[in-house]
Design an enzyme around this catalytic site. Structure first.
Site, PDB file in Angstrom:
ATOM      1  N   ARG A 292       0.808  -1.224   0.000  1.00  0.00           N
ATOM      2  CA  ARG A 292       0.000   0.000   0.000  1.00  0.00           C
ATOM      3  C   ARG A 292       0.840   1.273   0.000  1.00  0.00           C
ATOM      4  NH1 ARG A 292      -3.172  -3.993   1.890  1.00  0.00           N
ATOM      5  NH2 ARG A 292      -1.173  -4.744   2.588  1.00  0.00           N
ATOM      6  N   THR A 293       1.751   1.376   0.956  1.00  0.00           N
ATOM      7  CA  THR A 293       2.455   2.649   1.167  1.00  0.00           C
ATOM      8  C   THR A 293       3.330   2.996  -0.040  1.00  0.00           C
ATOM      9  OG1 THR A 293       2.512   2.023   3.498  1.00  0.00           O
ATOM     10  CG2 THR A 293       3.795   3.947   2.860  1.00  0.00           C
TER      11      THR A 293
ATOM     12  N   LYS B   6      25.158  -5.796  -2.303  1.00  0.00           N
ATOM     13  CA  LYS B   6      26.628  -5.922  -2.469  1.00  0.00           C
ATOM     14  C   LYS B   6      27.360  -5.309  -1.285  1.00  0.00           C
ATOM     15  CE  LYS B   6      26.009  -5.107  -7.414  1.00  0.00           C
ATOM     16  NZ  LYS B   6      26.125  -3.997  -8.380  1.00  0.00           N
TER      17      LYS B   6
ATOM     18  N   ARG C  34      11.236   3.652   4.175  1.00  0.00           N
ATOM     19  CA  ARG C  34      10.821   2.693   5.218  1.00  0.00           C
ATOM     20  C   ARG C  34      12.041   1.887   5.639  1.00  0.00           C
ATOM     21  NH1 ARG C  34       5.622  -1.209   4.788  1.00  0.00           N
ATOM     22  NH2 ARG C  34       4.647   0.782   5.328  1.00  0.00           N
TER      23      ARG C  34
ATOM     24  N   HIS D  77       4.526   5.525  11.917  1.00  0.00           N
ATOM     25  CA  HIS D  77       4.097   5.370  10.517  1.00  0.00           C
ATOM     26  C   HIS D  77       3.118   6.529  10.280  1.00  0.00           C
ATOM     27  CE1 HIS D  77       2.961   3.826   6.732  1.00  0.00           C
ATOM     28  NE2 HIS D  77       2.628   2.592   7.025  1.00  0.00           N
TER      29      HIS D  77
END
Ligand code: CP
Length: 313
Positions: free
Chosen positions: A59-60, A87, A109, A137
């Protein structure tokens, strides 16, 4: 300092009521744009937005991407698990690499609380926190508040129960910070092992019994049980959790007649919410997702300097 003067959106704790009202009011015309046949306005043309997610999201991440595109910003998604992070590239070098490509704003996030705050201090890009560990959030809480206001007409002085895994929930924390600024009575309910110590210091009422917590509430926000934390043994089994805390239609008899049920998604049907309730008219889970696009459009508009006359009509 008001939201318009700050560089970043890192949490709702630091926003005031006027900031939140500005964002929610700006989201209203954005929702109209989403409903149009041609869902595009030129207001952010020439601006560039990167989403950088170190944790999974449907969603976000997607809603920030489409929000940017509806406003004509160039949007790029860095998928960390196919990037040079694998890496061994450090967070600092990854962010610098994105910054020097000319991006104006980064949505981030990360599983570690405080990472967007660290990044914000070390880049000229504006940063939006899309979830940091168990901390905040903020954009989820803003879309929750928009959804509540849309249905109830006002956020002031509502009684709201947040149900489930309060301990690990950044959604709960941001909702508590945001709703408290509108005089709401926020109740938290869940097993004692999923309840943070001293949660009352955030101004909420703590409950362990679901029926008691739902008595007379206007809104119930059901949290996802974070299956990835099951190995910690914080409750005996999903079945036993469901026996005590799964929200079903019969629980609503305790709440106000016009109670609203929210869930941030993704849902575990049959664990924290019954399928019957999730698919009922009382639940606004799909509307929350649409509202998430509108709220994120509002944030991008406010933070990247959109022109007001280009979102009208
Ligand atoms: N509510 C929420 O943050 O969902 P995603 O993890 O799918 O972005």
């Amino acid at each position: 300092m008001g939201f318009e003067q700050t560089k970043d959106l890192l949490g709702l704790r630091e926003l005031n009521r006027e900031d939140i009202e500005l964002i929610l009011n700006t989201a209203l015309p954005m929702k109209d744009i989403i409903k149009r046949d041609i869902k595009k306005v030129p207001t952010l043309r020439g601006k560039a937005l990167a989403t950088v997610f170190y944790e999974p999201s449907t969603r976000t991440r997607t809603s920030f991407e489409i929000a940017g595109k509806y406003l004509s910003a160039d949007t790029v998604n860095l998928t960390v698990n196919t990037s040079s992070v694998l890496k061994g590239e450090s967070l600092r070098d990854t962010i610098k690499t994105i910054e020097v490509m000319g991006f104006d704003l980064m949505v981030m996030r990360h599983s570690m609380s405080g990472t967007p705050h660290y990044v914000a201090r070390n880049t000229r890009m504006r940063i939006i926190n899309a979830g940091d560990g168990a901390n905040e959030h903020p954009t989820q809480a803003l879309l929750d508040m928009f959804s509540i206001k849309e249905k109830k007409g006002s956020l002031d002085n509502l009684k709201i129960a947040i149900v489930g895994d309060i301990l690990h929930s950044r959604v709960a924390r941001s909702n508590i910070y945001g709703l408290s600024k509108f005089g709401c009575e926020v109740r938290v309910v869940g097993p004692s092992t999923l309840m943070p110590p001293e949660i009352e210091k955030l101004g909420v009422k703590r409950y362990y019994n679901l029926d008691e917590a739902l008595n007379g509430v206007d809104v119930i926000n059901v949290l996802r049980i974070q299956r990835e934390r099951q190995q910690l043994g914080l409750f005996p089994s999903l079945d036993e959790y469901a026996d005590l805390y799964m929200l079903s239609p019969e629980h609503l008899l305790r709440a106000k007649d016009d109670v609203l049920v929210l869930h941030p998604g993704p849902m575990n049907r049959g664990v924290e919410i019954s399928s019957q309730l999730a698919d009922s008219n009382v639940a606004v889970i799909n509307e929350q997702v649409t509202n998430g696009v509108a709220v994120r459009m509002a944030l991008l508009f406010l933070m990247m300097g959109g022109a007001k006359d280009e979102i009208a009509n």
